[in-house]
Scaffold this motif. Structure first.
Motif, PDB file in Angstrom:
ATOM      1  N   SER A 120      -2.313  -1.018  -3.260  1.00  0.00           N
ATOM      2  CA  SER A 120      -3.516  -0.282  -2.903  1.00  0.00           C
ATOM      3  C   SER A 120      -3.059   1.109  -2.454  1.00  0.00           C
ATOM      4  CB  SER A 120      -4.291  -0.989  -1.793  1.00  0.00           C
ATOM      5  OG  SER A 120      -3.500  -1.113  -0.633  1.00  0.00           O
ATOM      6  N   TYR A 162      -3.947   4.968  -0.610  1.00  0.00           N
ATOM      7  CA  TYR A 162      -4.734   5.766   0.319  1.00  0.00           C
ATOM      8  C   TYR A 162      -4.513   7.223  -0.045  1.00  0.00           C
ATOM      9  CZ  TYR A 162      -4.919   1.525   3.121  1.00  0.00           C
ATOM     10  OH  TYR A 162      -5.120   0.245   3.553  1.00  0.00           O
ATOM     11  N   SER A 182       0.842  -1.196   0.000  1.00  0.00           N
ATOM     12  CA  SER A 182       0.000   0.000   0.000  1.00  0.00           C
ATOM     13  C   SER A 182       0.878   1.247   0.000  1.00  0.00           C
ATOM     14  CB  SER A 182      -0.944   0.000   1.202  1.00  0.00           C
ATOM     15  OG  SER A 182      -0.208   0.052   2.397  1.00  0.00           O
ATOM     16  N   ASP A 190      -7.491   0.150  -6.835  1.00  0.00           N
ATOM     17  CA  ASP A 190      -7.725   0.012  -5.400  1.00  0.00           C
ATOM     18  C   ASP A 190      -7.292   1.300  -4.713  1.00  0.00           C
ATOM     19  OD1 ASP A 190      -8.301  -0.923  -2.912  1.00  0.00           O
ATOM     20  OD2 ASP A 190      -6.646  -2.367  -2.830  1.00  0.00           O
ATOM     21  N   LEU A 191      -8.214   2.215  -4.531  1.00  0.00           N
ATOM     22  CA  LEU A 191      -7.925   3.525  -3.961  1.00  0.00           C
ATOM     23  C   LEU A 191      -8.940   3.835  -2.878  1.00  0.00           C
ATOM     24  CD1 LEU A 191      -6.253   6.191  -4.184  1.00  0.00           C
ATOM     25  CD2 LEU A 191      -8.009   6.994  -5.721  1.00  0.00           C
ATOM     26  N   SER A 192      -8.466   4.203  -1.696  1.00  0.00           N
ATOM     27  CA  SER A 192      -9.343   4.534  -0.578  1.00  0.00           C
ATOM     28  C   SER A 192      -9.074   5.965  -0.137  1.00  0.00           C
ATOM     29  CB  SER A 192      -9.084   3.602   0.608  1.00  0.00           C
ATOM     30  OG  SER A 192      -9.289   2.269   0.241  1.00  0.00           O
ATOM     31  N   LEU A 193     -10.122   6.642   0.288  1.00  0.00           N
ATOM     32  CA  LEU A 193     -10.001   8.007   0.790  1.00  0.00           C
ATOM     33  C   LEU A 193      -9.945   7.972   2.304  1.00  0.00           C
ATOM     34  CD1 LEU A 193     -12.600   9.788  -1.489  1.00  0.00           C
ATOM     35  CD2 LEU A 193     -10.140   9.744  -1.765  1.00  0.00           C
ATOM     36  N   ILE A 194      -8.977   8.660   2.871  1.00  0.00           N
ATOM     37  CA  ILE A 194      -8.836   8.728   4.324  1.00  0.00           C
ATOM     38  C   ILE A 194      -9.638   9.896   4.846  1.00  0.00           C
ATOM     39  CG2 ILE A 194      -7.216   9.046   6.225  1.00  0.00           C
ATOM     40  CD1 ILE A 194      -5.079   7.789   4.490  1.00  0.00           C
ATOM     41  N   THR A 195     -10.446   9.656   5.853  1.00  0.00           N
ATOM     42  CA  THR A 195     -11.235  10.717   6.474  1.00  0.00           C
ATOM     43  C   THR A 195     -10.877  10.803   7.940  1.00  0.00           C
ATOM     44  OG1 THR A 195     -13.039   9.211   6.979  1.00  0.00           O
ATOM     45  CG2 THR A 195     -13.148  10.366   4.865  1.00  0.00           C
ATOM     46  N   ARG A 242      -5.207  11.125   1.165  1.00  0.00           N
ATOM     47  CA  ARG A 242      -5.590  12.009   2.263  1.00  0.00           C
ATOM     48  C   ARG A 242      -5.442  13.437   1.751  1.00  0.00           C
ATOM     49  NH1 ARG A 242      -1.827  11.482   7.019  1.00  0.00           N
ATOM     50  NH2 ARG A 242      -2.839   9.492   7.254  1.00  0.00           N
TER      51      ARG A 242
END
Length: 134
Positions: A97, A99, A59, A125-130, A101
């Motif tokens: 993957s 992340y 990641s 595979d991309l996720s947003l950090i909150t 932010r």
């Protein structure tokens, strides 16, 4: 002189056809605009105070600061440099993957540009950090 009398009795009822037409027109207008009002709420993007994450070997973290600087692998990079590094990661053959932010005061288009760059480099595979919920 003969008087002419009409054999039809006087019409003493209200014609409601224009009223019904107007009601149907207003009903259609409300049916069209009601779903649009549902999505017009004020949205505040997440703030930049999310907890630090420790990326593993598969990641990577992309940070976008308030001033628009892109930080990738603890180095400030420009957009062309980011694309070049992402392309090199893709060519390595490993699956990663990502992340992302971003600062809350950042322009929405800047976040979309980085998302597009990651996607165009071949990573899905991309996720947003909150920030954490209070």
């Amino acid at each position: 002189m003969a008087r002419h009398r009409f054999s039809n009795p006087p019409f003493d009822q209200i014609n409601v056809t224009p009223l019904i037409d107007t009601l149907f027109f207003l009903l259609i207008i409300f049916m069209i605009t009601a779903p649009l009002l549902e999505y017009s709420m004020d949205v505040t993007p997440p703030s930049y105070n999310a907890a630090d994450i420790r990326p593993d070997d598969n990641s990577k973290v992309v940070n976008i600061r308030k001033n628009g600087d892109i930080v990738f692998e603890n180095q400030v990079v420009s957009m062309p440099e980011l694309v070049q590094r992402l392309t090199a990661l893709r060519d390595s053959g490993r699956k990663y993957s990502f992340y992302l932010r971003a600062d809350a005061d950042l322009r929405y288009g800047a976040v979309i540009d980085v998302l597009r760059s990651v996607k165009n480099a071949g990573f899905n595979d991309l996720s947003l950090i909150t920030s954490a919920e209070e």
